[in-house]
Design a protein around this motif. Sequence first.
Motif, mmCIF file in Angstrom:
data_model
loop_
_atom_site.group_PDB
_atom_site.id
_atom_site.type_symbol
_atom_site.label_atom_id
_atom_site.label_comp_id
_atom_site.label_asym_id
_atom_site.label_seq_id
_atom_site.Cartn_x
_atom_site.Cartn_y
_atom_site.Cartn_z
ATOM 1 N N ASN A 151 22.233 83.428 59.758
ATOM 2 C CA ASN A 151 22.985 84.680 59.696
ATOM 3 C C ASN A 151 22.491 85.629 60.792
ATOM 4 N N TRP A 152 23.429 86.099 61.626
ATOM 5 C CA TRP A 152 23.079 86.862 62.816
ATOM 6 C C TRP A 152 23.608 88.292 62.755
ATOM 7 N N SER A 153 22.863 89.199 63.401
ATOM 8 C CA SER A 153 23.268 90.601 63.535
ATOM 9 C C SER A 153 23.092 91.017 64.985
ATOM 10 N N CYS A 154 23.884 91.992 65.407
ATOM 11 C CA CYS A 154 23.881 92.420 66.807
ATOM 12 C C CYS A 154 22.739 93.393 67.081
ATOM 13 N N GLY A 155 22.055 93.184 68.204
ATOM 14 C CA GLY A 155 21.024 94.105 68.629
ATOM 15 C C GLY A 155 21.602 95.463 68.990
ATOM 16 N N GLN A 156 20.748 96.498 68.990
ATOM 17 C CA GLN A 156 21.184 97.875 69.186
ATOM 18 C C GLN A 156 20.571 98.474 70.460
ATOM 19 N N GLY A 157 21.280 99.457 71.020
ATOM 20 C CA GLY A 157 20.754 100.221 72.135
ATOM 21 C C GLY A 157 21.098 99.690 73.505
ATOM 22 N N LEU A 158 21.726 98.517 73.578
ATOM 23 C CA LEU A 158 22.066 97.915 74.862
ATOM 24 C C LEU A 158 23.332 98.522 75.440
ATOM 25 N N SER A 159 23.406 98.547 76.770
ATOM 26 C CA SER A 159 24.592 99.067 77.448
ATOM 27 C C SER A 159 24.750 98.337 78.776
ATOM 28 N N GLY A 160 25.918 98.509 79.400
ATOM 29 C CA GLY A 160 26.176 97.872 80.680
ATOM 30 C C GLY A 160 26.816 96.510 80.532
ATOM 31 N N ARG A 161 26.890 95.787 81.653
ATOM 32 C CA ARG A 161 27.565 94.492 81.680
ATOM 33 C C ARG A 161 26.670 93.407 82.268
ATOM 34 N N ALA A 162 25.376 93.586 82.219
ATOM 35 C CA ALA A 162 24.462 92.598 82.787
ATOM 36 C C ALA A 162 24.517 91.292 82.009
ATOM 37 N N ALA A 163 24.244 90.208 82.708
ATOM 38 C CA ALA A 163 24.111 88.903 82.069
ATOM 39 C C ALA A 163 22.630 88.608 81.897
ATOM 40 N N PHE A 164 22.163 88.559 80.642
ATOM 41 C CA PHE A 164 20.775 88.228 80.362
ATOM 42 C C PHE A 164 20.607 86.714 80.452
ATOM 43 N N PHE A 165 19.653 86.277 81.269
ATOM 44 C CA PHE A 165 19.474 84.842 81.489
ATOM 45 C C PHE A 165 18.287 84.250 80.740
ATOM 46 N N ASP A 166 17.292 85.062 80.424
ATOM 47 C CA ASP A 166 16.099 84.522 79.792
ATOM 48 C C ASP A 166 15.466 85.601 78.919
ATOM 49 N N VAL A 167 14.678 85.175 77.933
ATOM 50 C CA VAL A 167 13.990 86.107 77.041
ATOM 51 C C VAL A 167 12.683 85.470 76.588
ATOM 52 N N LEU A 168 11.648 86.279 76.461
ATOM 53 C CA LEU A 168 10.381 85.801 75.920
ATOM 54 C C LEU A 168 9.758 86.885 75.059
ATOM 55 N N TYR A 169 8.670 86.506 74.377
ATOM 56 C CA TYR A 169 7.923 87.443 73.541
ATOM 57 C C TYR A 169 6.466 87.408 73.961
ATOM 58 N N ALA A 170 5.925 88.561 74.306
ATOM 59 C CA ALA A 170 4.522 88.666 74.690
ATOM 60 C C ALA A 170 4.092 90.120 74.583
ATOM 61 N N LYS A 171 2.819 90.349 74.385
ATOM 62 C CA LYS A 171 2.256 91.702 74.268
ATOM 63 C C LYS A 171 2.992 92.532 73.220
ATOM 64 N N GLY A 172 3.468 91.842 72.153
ATOM 65 C CA GLY A 172 4.091 92.556 71.055
ATOM 66 C C GLY A 172 5.506 93.013 71.288
ATOM 67 N N ARG A 173 6.193 92.412 72.279
ATOM 68 C CA ARG A 173 7.582 92.809 72.511
ATOM 69 C C ARG A 173 8.398 91.662 73.096
ATOM 70 N N PHE A 174 9.704 91.723 72.860
ATOM 71 C CA PHE A 174 10.657 90.835 73.495
ATOM 72 C C PHE A 174 11.049 91.440 74.846
ATOM 73 N N VAL A 175 11.131 90.608 75.885
ATOM 74 C CA VAL A 175 11.502 91.082 77.220
ATOM 75 C C VAL A 175 12.534 90.126 77.800
ATOM 76 N N THR A 176 13.598 90.675 78.365
ATOM 77 C CA THR A 176 14.647 89.875 78.996
ATOM 78 C C THR A 176 14.638 90.058 80.501
ATOM 79 N N CYS A 177 15.275 89.127 81.193
ATOM 80 C CA CYS A 177 15.601 89.323 82.611
ATOM 81 C C CYS A 177 17.077 89.032 82.799
ATOM 82 N N ALA A 178 17.676 89.675 83.799
ATOM 83 C CA ALA A 178 19.128 89.626 83.936
ATOM 84 C C ALA A 178 19.540 89.786 85.392
ATOM 85 N N ASN A 179 20.852 89.739 85.598
ATOM 86 C CA ASN A 179 21.367 90.008 86.934
ATOM 87 C C ASN A 179 21.415 91.528 87.173
#
Length: 206
Positions: free
Chosen positions: A124-152
């Motif tokens: 069961n999935w829910s949508c994340g909050q606070g995001l804006s724009g039209r970037a394409a997120f290509f990768d995500v990891l978890y480190a130092k107590g947070r999730f971090v993405t990279c995008a175009n």
Amino acid sequence: SNDGITWAIGSGLKGSVTSVTFANGRFVAVGGNGLIWHSSNGISWQKASGLKGSAKFNHVIFAAGKFVAVADSSTSWYSTDGVSWYCGQGLSGSANFNAVVFADGKFVTVGQYSTSWYSYDGINWSCGQGLSGRAAFFDVLYAKGRFVTCANISTSWYSNDGINWSCGQGLDGEPNNVDYNNIIFVNDIFVMSENTGNVSYNNNSY
């Protein structure tokens, strides 16, 4: 390959393969045309059952007792054994999900249109909050107590809980609009890379 040097092609696979993982004595590979394969030895492969549609799968992981695969068209599937698969619930939209990670008790997937979704059970999935724009997120990891993405378009976002997101700082998108497609965390530093040779780093906590 038994040694990482000399390679042979597995049997039973057809089309493109985009991601592979291993857990509970089984290899699972995902790819195009809505297909998933499984193998007990990494050599002979069989199609998984229960799948519908033709969305391309982009990433598969095993965590919290199940395989979870994310795909194009805002699609996610899950399986406890890698053989029989079921469609995730609650998802909407048309974003292509490019990566998924499990950390801090939840699955988090990211994709097109500055999109992130989270799930505590991989079903069961829910949508994340606070995001804006039209970037394409290509990768995500978890480190130092947070999730971090990279995008175009020279974009990175971070979240302390995988639910509420904020935009990373210090990335200059002009004039090159760099497309970051990979992120790693090693030796207390986040590093993002992209196809033309640019590398950006962050060794702080945003």
